[in-house]
Design an enzyme around this catalytic site. Structure first.
Site, PDB file in Angstrom:
ATOM      1  N   GLU A  35      28.153  34.888  93.359  1.00  0.00           N
ATOM      2  CA  GLU A  35      29.476  34.311  93.116  1.00  0.00           C
ATOM      3  C   GLU A  35      29.418  32.825  92.740  1.00  0.00           C
ATOM      4  O   GLU A  35      30.059  32.411  91.767  1.00  0.00           O
ATOM      5  CB  GLU A  35      30.380  34.551  94.330  1.00  0.00           C
TER       6      GLU A  35
ATOM      7  N   ASP B 225      33.712  27.572  98.370  1.00  0.00           N
ATOM      8  CA  ASP B 225      34.507  28.795  98.183  1.00  0.00           C
ATOM      9  C   ASP B 225      35.223  29.166  99.483  1.00  0.00           C
ATOM     10  O   ASP B 225      34.605  29.680 100.420  1.00  0.00           O
ATOM     11  CB  ASP B 225      33.569  29.934  97.731  1.00  0.00           C
TER      12      ASP B 225
HETATM   13  P1  ADP Z   1      38.570  36.470  98.543  1.00  0.00           P
HETATM   14  O1  ADP Z   1      37.551  35.744  97.756  1.00  0.00           O
HETATM   15  O2  ADP Z   1      38.313  36.423 100.011  1.00  0.00           O
HETATM   16  O3  ADP Z   1      38.858  37.827  98.053  1.00  0.00           O
HETATM   17  P2  ADP Z   1      40.696  34.853  97.324  1.00  0.00           P
HETATM   18  O4  ADP Z   1      39.836  33.854  96.655  1.00  0.00           O
HETATM   19  O5  ADP Z   1      41.499  35.728  96.480  1.00  0.00           O
HETATM   20  O6  ADP Z   1      39.937  35.664  98.427  1.00  0.00           O
HETATM   21  O7  ADP Z   1      41.653  34.036  98.307  1.00  0.00           O
HETATM   22  C1  ADP Z   1      42.648  34.667  99.026  1.00  0.00           C
HETATM   23  C2  ADP Z   1      43.276  33.659  99.934  1.00  0.00           C
HETATM   24  O8  ADP Z   1      43.840  32.616  99.133  1.00  0.00           O
HETATM   25  C3  ADP Z   1      44.398  34.247 100.764  1.00  0.00           C
HETATM   26  O9  ADP Z   1      44.273  33.799 102.080  1.00  0.00           O
HETATM   27  C4  ADP Z   1      45.624  33.668 100.098  1.00  0.00           C
HETATM   28  O10 ADP Z   1      46.695  33.527 101.002  1.00  0.00           O
HETATM   29  C5  ADP Z   1      45.110  32.324  99.645  1.00  0.00           C
HETATM   30  N1  ADP Z   1      45.953  31.764  98.610  1.00  0.00           N
HETATM   31  C6  ADP Z   1      46.300  32.303  97.438  1.00  0.00           C
HETATM   32  N2  ADP Z   1      47.152  31.513  96.768  1.00  0.00           N
HETATM   33  C7  ADP Z   1      47.356  30.421  97.556  1.00  0.00           C
HETATM   34  C8  ADP Z   1      48.135  29.239  97.448  1.00  0.00           C
HETATM   35  N3  ADP Z   1      48.902  29.016  96.383  1.00  0.00           N
HETATM   36  N4  ADP Z   1      48.082  28.353  98.452  1.00  0.00           N
HETATM   37  C9  ADP Z   1      47.320  28.571  99.539  1.00  0.00           C
HETATM   38  N5  ADP Z   1      46.574  29.660  99.727  1.00  0.00           N
HETATM   39  C10 ADP Z   1      46.579  30.575  98.738  1.00  0.00           C
HETATM   40 MG    MG Z   2      36.153  35.297  96.460  1.00  0.00          MG
END
Ligand code: ADP
Ligand code: MG
Length: 626
Positions: free
Chosen positions: A186, A208
């Site tokens: 990643e 990340d």
């Molecule tokens: P993963 O890599 O674990 O699958 P992501 O990178 O998609 O996760 O991140 C998901 C997280 O980001 C969730 O906790 C979500 O609530 C948070 N998130 C998404 N958009 C926002 C935002 N605008 N502000 C704060 N947190 C956010």
């Molecule tokens: Mg991720």
């Protein structure tokens, strides 16, 4: 050495026509698919324009699996059959799951081969199967959008994923009918998305913060190749924890007790999450809590209050950052770029704290929740062959050279260390003895000149080589290392096309430390190794000369040589035989030259006699040009 090595055909890649390829970020919380279209890498939305697919799968009693947003919505009413965060379970055994599973509401049942299964109304499912459902949906989305079948995909995994976790991810891909071109780390994908592979060499930090996990990776770009210098993180720290802090705050404010039911709790969590995400862009947000018993509550949360709530949590990410820097042996000021990845890095306080820690403005131009998929798409496009070779992205290297054993216990390196993968190289070898019909191929790994100092990876035999004089057969040995580091060795006899091959996994079981030790040893012993190599080469040469001489003498020595000539040749051969037992390569070389000199008249006579034999029965005219 000329004797064993006839030519090096080198690498050849067949030309490709344009292939549909995609990059997939298979996340703990959200997954995405991206592709390069008209030269631009972008994530692909669903029919409603949503790019992120919640990594949630709900199993229904009729056996169907619902994936994504609908599953997430249904999770409130059906928590036991709705599987979220399955990535945490990939490649884990029953024992691991007992530890991780404490926090998960699912019912686990032990499956065969130590793999834990999740019990649902649709039956018991493995984490690999659950992940495959997510991949299947993304595959369908990509194929509908791009208008054709995907030829291959790149799927990303955390840099710290071990073999079992990577294998489980590959299995999920296969189950979903995907051709996984390779798994990509990643952080590397994020760096590629920003084009950092084309930039100046240096150190990059990838921060990340996702839904449930925090990862920090320190990469070094060196001659277009990313090396992972160190990784650190916290597998139980992410946006979900922010949600919990906000939820706790709402519970305090509203007087909601922790004895509330499943449905109320899930609803609370979603309310908290909505408020948190809003606060990334607004200074204050209204909160409306709906409850089963209609005892609702409404209030207001400001960015300032929110920052105070989550500051300790954000600071917890800095511990792993310090650890990663220490493990990489560098200071924060050595880091040239900091790339922000993960939805939670949208939180302004996170950006502030990270900027202060590294004393650098973090890179946020690409959506932090899309950046990994974008990088994977760029890589997939290249691996599918849609770019000319010179634009090949070089991402991984072979840590130790790969080669085969040649006569005398020497290693002949075929692919040198630090060669970028995927790669393929071929080299031709020949038989050593007259009438030799089998050749044993011993695949070794390491930097040393002698096989006994290298690591043995595999052995196999090429049989049914047509009998020929020594040096007559042409055996092409091809080494192919795919993008995942898997080595395939093929030996092919060129005249009859007899082939034999074996697949080996070169880096398996070798720790970074073992690799380092092997490299250090080879540097310390380089001079001694060179001498040992020359000695073996001369010994092999001596054997070849003696073998050829003895078989010639047996065939026509009586006929073509006078007693005195024969005596001189025998003396030189005896001298060579003696030197062959010693360890002075220069003396062996001189003795070989002496044999060649003593037998030069004999060799000439043999050639003349074989020409006469070949011409016997033919008229001299036939050999003249018309
Ligand atoms: P993963 O890599 O674990 O699958 P992501 O990178 O998609 O996760 O991140 C998901 C997280 O980001 C969730 O906790 C979500 O609530 C948070 N998130 C998404 N958009 C926002 C935002 N605008 N502000 C704060 N947190 C956010
Ligand atoms: Mg991720």
């Amino acid at each position: 050495m000329a004797l064993l090595q006839i030519s090096e055909p080198g690498e050849s890649t067949a030309p490709h026509q344009h292939q549909l390829a995609a990059g997939i970020d298979l996340g703990t919380t959200n997954s995405l698919v991206a592709s390069v279209r008209s030269g631009v890498a972008e994530t692909l939305p669903d029919l409603e324009g949503r790019h992120l697919l919640p990594s949630v799968v709900r199993y229904r009693a009729d056996g169907a699996a619902v994936v994504g947003h609908d599953a997430l919505t249904a999770a409130i009413g059906d928590p036991l059959n709705t599987i979220a965060s399955v990535k945490r379970l990939m490649g884990r055994g029953v024992e691991d799951v007992k530890r991780i599973g404490e926090y998960l509401p699912y019912e686990f049942v032990p499956g065969s081969s130590g793999m834990p299964l999740l019990h649902t109304v649709a039956g018991d499912v493995s984490p690999v199967e659950v992940s495959a459902e997510i991949l299947r949906l993304l595959k369908a989305r990509a194929e509908e959008t791009l208008g054709g079948e995907l030829s291959g995909v790149v799927v990303t995994v955390p840099a710290y994923f071990d073999d079992a976790q990577r294998q489980a991810t590959k299995d999920a891909g296969r189950l979903a009918g995907l051709n996984i071109l390779r798994l990509l780390n990643e952080p590397t994908a994020a760096a590629v998305a920003y084009g950092l592979d084309k930039g100046s060499e240096g150190v990059i930090a990838i921060y990340d913060l996702g839904g449930g996990t925090f990862d920090i990776s320190i990469l070094r770009l060196n001659k277009g190749v990313f090396e992972v210098m160190s990784t650190a993180g916290d597998t139980a720290l992410g946006g979900d924890d922010v949600d919990r802090l906000v939820a706790d705050w709402i519970m305090q404010q509203s007087g909601m007790g922790s004895d509330a039911g499943h449905v109320d709790m899930r609803r609370l969590m979603q309310t908290a999450r909505t408020a948190k995400e809003a606060l990334s862009t607004v200074d204050s947000t209204g909160i409306e809590l709906v409850r089963d018993d209609n005892a609702g509550w409404s209030g207001e949360l400001s960015r300032e209050q929110f920052n105070a709530l989550i500051a300790p949590l954000v600071d917890r990410t800095l511990g792993p950052c310090r650890r990663a820097l220490r493990d990489a042996g560098i200071r924060a000021s050595d880091v040239q770029s900091v790339v922000m990845v993960g939805g939670s890095t949208r939180v302004p306080l996170v950006r502030e704290r990270v900027a202060a820690f590294f004393d650098a403005e973090p890179m946020v131009d690409i959506d932090p929740d899309k950046v990994v998929a974008v990088g994977a798409a760029i890589q997939a496009d290249i691996l599918a062959g849609n770019k000319p070779d010179d634009e090949m992205l070089l991402l991984d290297v072979i840590p130790l050279s790969l080669g085969i054993e040649t006569m005398g216990g020497l290693t002949e390196k075929i692919i040198h260390r630090n060669t970028t993968i995927p790669t393929a190289r071929a080299q031709e070898f020949t038989t050593f003895k007259d009438g030799q019909t089998a050749m044993s191929v011993h695949v070794v790994q390491g930097e040393r000149e002698l096989v006994e100092d290298c690591r043995s990876l595999a052995r196999f035999e090429l049989r049914d080589i047509p009998p020929m004089v020594a040096g007559g057969a042409r055996i092409k040995v091809t080494f192919q290392v795919d993008a995942d580091g898997l080595l395939n060795v093929t030996a092919e006899e060129q005249t009859q096309g007899v082939t034999s091959s074996i697949e080996v996994k070169p880096s398996y079981g070798l720790s970074d430390r073992a690799i380092e030790t092997m490299l250090r040893e080879s540097m310390e012993t380089a001079a001694a190794d060179r001498d040992a190599r020359r000695l073996r080469e001369e010994q092999v040469d001596a054997d070849r000369v003696l073998e050829a001489l003895h078989s010639a003498l047996a065939a026509d020595g009586e006929e073509l040589l006078q007693a005195a000539e024969r005596k001189a040749i025998d003396a030189a051969a005896k001298q060579l035989d003696e030197q062959r037992q010693g360890n002075d390569y220069r003396a062996i070389k001189r003795a070989i030259e002496a044999v060649e000199k003593a037998s030069s008249t004999y060799v000439e006579r043999r050639m003349n006699s074989s020409i006469r034999k070949a011409m016997a029965g033919h008229k001299v005219d036939e050999f003249n040009s018309p």
